[in-house]
Write a protein that holds these residues in place. Structure first.
Motif, short mmCIF file in Angstrom:
data_model
loop_
_atom_site.label_atom_id
_atom_site.label_comp_id
_atom_site.label_asym_id
_atom_site.label_seq_id
_atom_site.Cartn_x
_atom_site.Cartn_y
_atom_site.Cartn_z
N GLY A 159 -4.35 5.39 -7.77
CA GLY A 159 -4.41 6.02 -9.08
C GLY A 159 -3.08 6.65 -9.47
N PHE A 160 -2.47 7.35 -8.52
CA PHE A 160 -1.16 7.95 -8.78
C PHE A 160 -0.08 6.87 -8.92
CE2 PHE A 160 -3.10 11.90 -7.16
CZ PHE A 160 -2.63 12.80 -8.11
N LEU A 161 -0.18 5.82 -8.11
CA LEU A 161 0.79 4.73 -8.20
C LEU A 161 0.75 4.08 -9.57
CD1 LEU A 161 2.84 2.94 -6.57
CD2 LEU A 161 0.89 1.42 -6.11
N ALA A 162 -0.45 3.87 -10.09
CA ALA A 162 -0.61 3.25 -11.40
C ALA A 162 -0.04 4.12 -12.51
CB ALA A 162 -2.08 2.96 -11.67
N ARG A 163 0.07 5.42 -12.23
CA ARG A 163 0.62 6.35 -13.23
C ARG A 163 2.09 6.65 -13.00
NH1 ARG A 163 -2.28 7.51 -17.93
NH2 ARG A 163 -4.48 7.09 -17.50
N GLY A 164 2.74 5.83 -12.17
CA GLY A 164 4.19 5.90 -12.06
C GLY A 164 4.75 6.65 -10.87
N ALA A 165 3.91 7.26 -10.06
CA ALA A 165 4.40 8.06 -8.94
C ALA A 165 4.90 7.20 -7.79
CB ALA A 165 3.30 9.00 -8.45
N SER A 166 5.77 7.78 -7.00
CA SER A 166 6.13 7.22 -5.70
C SER A 166 5.14 7.80 -4.70
CB SER A 166 7.57 7.60 -5.33
OG SER A 166 7.88 7.18 -4.01
N VAL A 167 4.36 6.93 -4.04
CA VAL A 167 3.22 7.42 -3.26
C VAL A 167 3.36 7.06 -1.78
CG1 VAL A 167 0.72 7.45 -3.04
CG2 VAL A 167 1.76 7.13 -5.30
N HIS A 168 3.33 8.09 -0.95
CA HIS A 168 3.33 7.93 0.50
C HIS A 168 1.91 8.10 1.01
CE1 HIS A 168 7.81 8.45 0.90
NE2 HIS A 168 7.61 9.02 -0.28
N VAL A 169 1.49 7.24 1.93
CA VAL A 169 0.16 7.36 2.53
C VAL A 169 0.28 7.34 4.05
CG1 VAL A 169 -0.99 6.25 0.58
CG2 VAL A 169 -0.27 4.85 2.54
N THR A 170 -0.67 7.97 4.71
CA THR A 170 -0.68 7.97 6.17
C THR A 170 -1.95 7.35 6.69
OG1 THR A 170 -1.81 10.09 6.55
CG2 THR A 170 0.57 10.17 6.09
N GLY A 171 -1.82 6.77 7.89
CA GLY A 171 -2.96 6.22 8.60
C GLY A 171 -2.64 6.20 10.08
N THR A 172 -3.64 5.95 10.89
CA THR A 172 -3.46 6.06 12.34
C THR A 172 -2.90 4.80 12.97
OG1 THR A 172 -5.75 5.36 12.72
CG2 THR A 172 -5.32 7.74 12.57
N ARG A 173 -2.94 3.67 12.28
CA ARG A 173 -2.48 2.41 12.88
C ARG A 173 -0.95 2.30 12.84
NH1 ARG A 173 -7.20 -1.51 10.23
NH2 ARG A 173 -8.92 -0.08 10.76
N ALA A 174 -0.44 1.37 13.61
CA ALA A 174 1.00 1.28 13.82
C ALA A 174 1.77 0.86 12.58
CB ALA A 174 1.31 0.32 14.97
N SER A 175 1.18 0.03 11.73
CA SER A 175 1.89 -0.45 10.55
C SER A 175 0.91 -0.78 9.43
CB SER A 175 2.72 -1.69 10.87
OG SER A 175 1.88 -2.80 11.11
N ALA A 176 1.44 -0.94 8.23
CA ALA A 176 0.61 -1.25 7.07
C ALA A 176 -0.05 -2.61 7.21
CB ALA A 176 1.46 -1.20 5.81
N THR A 177 0.57 -3.52 7.95
CA THR A 177 0.01 -4.87 8.09
C THR A 177 -1.28 -4.89 8.89
OG1 THR A 177 1.37 -5.26 10.07
CG2 THR A 177 2.31 -5.90 7.94
N GLU A 178 -1.60 -3.80 9.56
CA GLU A 178 -2.83 -3.74 10.34
C GLU A 178 -4.05 -3.35 9.50
OE1 GLU A 178 -2.61 -1.64 14.02
OE2 GLU A 178 -0.59 -2.35 14.47
N TYR A 179 -3.83 -3.11 8.22
CA TYR A 179 -4.93 -2.79 7.31
C TYR A 179 -5.20 -4.00 6.41
CZ TYR A 179 -4.18 2.04 8.74
OH TYR A 179 -4.05 3.18 9.48
N SER A 180 -6.46 -4.21 6.06
CA SER A 180 -6.81 -5.38 5.25
C SER A 180 -7.71 -4.99 4.09
CB SER A 180 -7.52 -6.42 6.11
OG SER A 180 -8.81 -5.96 6.50
N ALA A 181 -7.74 -5.85 3.08
CA ALA A 181 -8.58 -5.61 1.91
C ALA A 181 -10.06 -5.63 2.28
CB ALA A 181 -8.28 -6.66 0.84
N ASP A 182 -10.41 -6.37 3.32
CA ASP A 182 -11.81 -6.47 3.74
C ASP A 182 -12.38 -5.12 4.14
OD1 ASP A 182 -11.71 -9.17 3.30
OD2 ASP A 182 -11.39 -9.70 5.41
#
Length: 246
Positions: free
Chosen positions: A28-51
């Protein structure tokens, strides 16, 4: 006239922003122009999926395990001073695990202790920017959750923290508010949303007759972080389709 919901040039950090409600708020913030940082426990963003409800395209990912005390302390040096900090981390333990010490400690550690840890870590930068903090709790903060005492107690603590930090940090120019979501399909609520009988029973108790969405929560977060809410401090906005009205 300037759009009060335009976050162009703003930096937003969403702890727990890789899936579910946190991911919806981040997008939601990204769509409104912000630079958005997110955190998660996995090693990289590629380990997350749309499923599994993750969409990290356009978001800046950082690995962070908030269950480890002190782990967040280095993050402000990496992302810089944020304009908005969203604390959306959360876990739950089913099958009576939260009545045992280990289950209780795990849930309270993530859902409450780490919320204060993250807020504390970013406080200085938020004060410099006149920033905003949004703490995501749950409607479980305001009622019984018979099988999940740690989840309910930790979310009640998070909602209470909104009030205390809201009052304490307003003098620093930091507005602290919160969101208490109702039933939203996420990994944490799958025990209900993916069970036909439980889901239908829940829907009958929601006046709008539908579950919430991460986008619904994003709308509330955008409002609370915007100039439209410049005089709103220490409040937790219940976003539940009317679930808690009766």
């Amino acid at each position: 006239m300037t759009d009060p919901l335009d976050f162009t040039g703003k930096t937003v950090v969403v702890i727990g922003g890789t899936s579910g409600i946190g991911n919806g708020i981040a997008r939601g913030f990204l769509a409104r122009g912000a630079s958005v940082h997110v955190t998660g426990t996995r090693a990289s963003a590629t380990e997350y999926s749309a499923d599994e409800g993750s969409d990290l395209e356009g978001l800046i990912f950082h690995q962070l395990d908030v269950s480890k005390r002190g782990a967040v302390d280095a993050l402000p040096d990496v992302v810089g001073e944020p304009d908005v900090l969203v604390l959306s981390q959360g876990i739950v333990r089913y099958g009576g695990q939260e009545f045992a010490q280990d289950g209780w400690d795990d849930v309270v550690g993530v859902n409450l202790n780490s919320v204060m840890d993250c807020a504390r870590a970013f406080h200085s930068g938020l004060a410099d920017r006149g920033g905003s903090v949004i703490i995501v709790s749950s409607v479980a903060a305001f009622k019984s959750a018979m099988g999940n005492p740690a989840y309910a107690a930790s979310k009640a603590g998070a909602a209470s923290l909104v009030k205390s930090l809201g009052e304490a940090w307003a003098r620093d120019g930091v507005r602290v508010n919160g969101i208490a979501p109702g039933l939203v399909p996420t990994k944490l609520t799958a025990v209900t949303t993916e069970n036909d009988k439980r889901r239908e029973a829940s829907l009958r108790s929601i006046p709008l007759r539908r579950m919430g969405t991460p986008e619904d929560m994003a709308g509330a977060a955008l409002f609370l972080a915007s100039p439209l809410a410049s005089y709103v401090v220490g409040q937790t906005l219940t976003v539940d389709g009317g679930l808690t009205l009766s």
